[in-house]
Scaffold this motif. Structure first.
Motif, PDB file in Angstrom:
ATOM      1  N   LYS A  18       0.829  -1.205   0.000  1.00 40.77           N
ATOM      2  CA  LYS A  18       0.000   0.000   0.000  1.00 40.77           C
ATOM      3  C   LYS A  18       0.864   1.255   0.000  1.00 40.77           C
ATOM      4  O   LYS A  18       2.029   1.212   0.387  1.00 40.77           O
ATOM      5  CB  LYS A  18      -0.925  -0.001   1.217  1.00 40.77           C
ATOM      6  CG  LYS A  18      -1.991  -1.089   1.184  1.00 40.77           C
ATOM      7  CD  LYS A  18      -2.936  -0.960   2.360  1.00 40.77           C
ATOM      8  CE  LYS A  18      -4.048  -1.999   2.291  1.00 40.77           C
ATOM      9  NZ  LYS A  18      -4.995  -1.866   3.421  1.00 40.77           N
ATOM     10  N   PRO A  19       0.290   2.401  -0.412  1.00 44.59           N
ATOM     11  CA  PRO A  19       1.032   3.677  -0.391  1.00 44.59           C
ATOM     12  C   PRO A  19       1.469   4.034   1.027  1.00 44.59           C
ATOM     13  O   PRO A  19       0.868   3.588   2.009  1.00 44.59           O
ATOM     14  CB  PRO A  19       0.022   4.683  -0.931  1.00 44.59           C
ATOM     15  CG  PRO A  19      -0.969   3.873  -1.698  1.00 44.59           C
ATOM     16  CD  PRO A  19      -1.053   2.554  -0.993  1.00 44.59           C
ATOM     17  N   VAL A  20       2.476   4.898   1.120  1.00 42.67           N
ATOM     18  CA  VAL A  20       3.047   5.261   2.415  1.00 42.67           C
ATOM     19  C   VAL A  20       2.011   5.882   3.341  1.00 42.67           C
ATOM     20  O   VAL A  20       2.013   5.620   4.544  1.00 42.67           O
ATOM     21  CB  VAL A  20       4.225   6.247   2.208  1.00 42.67           C
ATOM     22  CG1 VAL A  20       4.758   6.728   3.553  1.00 42.67           C
ATOM     23  CG2 VAL A  20       5.339   5.584   1.406  1.00 42.67           C
ATOM     24  N   ASN A  21       1.087   6.657   2.807  1.00 37.14           N
ATOM     25  CA  ASN A  21       0.133   7.377   3.658  1.00 37.14           C
ATOM     26  C   ASN A  21      -0.957   6.481   4.254  1.00 37.14           C
ATOM     27  O   ASN A  21      -1.710   6.911   5.122  1.00 37.14           O
ATOM     28  CB  ASN A  21      -0.522   8.524   2.876  1.00 37.14           C
ATOM     29  CG  ASN A  21      -1.318   8.030   1.675  1.00 37.14           C
ATOM     30  OD1 ASN A  21      -1.016   6.987   1.111  1.00 37.14           O
ATOM     31  ND2 ASN A  21      -2.324   8.797   1.280  1.00 37.14           N
ATOM     32  N   CYS A  22      -1.044   5.246   3.804  1.00 38.84           N
ATOM     33  CA  CYS A  22      -2.062   4.342   4.363  1.00 38.84           C
ATOM     34  C   CYS A  22      -1.538   2.922   4.521  1.00 38.84           C
ATOM     35  O   CYS A  22      -2.294   1.956   4.432  1.00 38.84           O
ATOM     36  CB  CYS A  22      -3.319   4.355   3.498  1.00 38.84           C
ATOM     37  SG  CYS A  22      -3.056   3.826   1.787  1.00 38.84           S
ATOM     38  N   CYS A  23      -0.231   2.791   4.734  1.00 41.83           N
ATOM     39  CA  CYS A  23       0.377   1.461   4.786  1.00 41.83           C
ATOM     40  C   CYS A  23       0.324   0.809   6.165  1.00 41.83           C
ATOM     41  O   CYS A  23       0.561  -0.392   6.305  1.00 41.83           O
ATOM     42  CB  CYS A  23       1.827   1.514   4.302  1.00 41.83           C
ATOM     43  SG  CYS A  23       2.910   2.494   5.360  1.00 41.83           S
TER      44      CYS A  23
END
Length: 228
Positions: free
Chosen positions: A210-215
């Motif tokens: 997942k992307p860094v902002n929602c990992c």
């Protein structure tokens, strides 16, 4: 200029203290793979207490191995240790693994070639044609002895041995999953000198897909690890 110098000095001291804390007290280990599911999953960051079994010091080159305030690994402990399978690097630089301890010195465990007794400092094992090769392997790899098997008999440093004693305690580790044989069924016994510490807490978990902002995974932060 004076304020800038003070800031740099304070930052340097802080970094050194953090590094010392990580090396001497606790360290964070990243779980790789699926061997410990469902307890731990790929991407979990767990806190390891380096004092659980005594702080390990010495790298075997400049300083000899030692344990400060040592303790024994318990059955069911989730333990981090250096991989016995990695033979190209010094012990302290090898890959780190995490598995459950399912065999302590004196226990009988089931391996691919039958049931075997876990060796230890206070455990004397009778040598048989069935276990002679394994004992010779442990002597040669971990105890610095010249061991060989001939005609089903064990010879150590030129002498025939009928009852084996050991300088190290050894442990047997399991993933807890019968289908996953990446544990001691693959790499065998783990000597005490390879043990780093006990996993005591799941700090947080990262989903690498997942992307860094929602990992960050929900519900997987600051959870105490208890023996099964």
């Amino acid at each position: 200029m004076k304020h800038a110098l003070k800031f740099v000095m304070a930052l340097t001291v802080t970094i050194l203290l953090m590094l010392a804390f990580r090396a001497l007290v606790f360290t964070v280990y990243t779980v790789r793979g699926t061997a410990l599911e469902p307890c731990l999953v790929d991407g979990d960051r767990v806190l390891v207490n380096r004092w659980s079994y005594g702080l390990r010091t010495g790298d075997g080159r400049l300083f000899s191995y030692a344990r400060w305030i040592g303790g024994r690994v318990g059955r069911g402990d989730l333990v981090v240790f250096n991989s016995p399978a990695d033979t190209l690097r010094p012990v302290h630089r090898r890959e780190t693994l995490a598995y459950y301890c399912t065999g302590v010195p004196g226990d009988t465990v089931t391996a691919e070639n039958g049931r075997i007794v876990v060796p230890g400092k206070k455990v004397a094992i009778g040598v048989t044609p069935a276990n002679a090769a394994l004992i010779a392997y442990l002597y040669g790899k971990y105890e610095g002895r010249n061991a060989r098997v001939s005609g089903g008999q064990l010879y150590v440093d030129g002498r025939r041995i009928e009852c084996a004693t050991f300088a190290n305690d050894y442990y047997w580790f399991s993933s807890g999953r019968r289908s996953d044989k990446s544990d001691s069924r693959c790499f065998g016994f783990v000597p005490e000198t390879f043990i780093i510490g006990k996993v005591i807490m799941l700090m947080y978990s990262v989903d690498g897909g997942k992307p860094v902002n929602c990992c960050l995974r929900d519900g997987r932060t600051f959870l105490l690890i208890r023996n099964p």
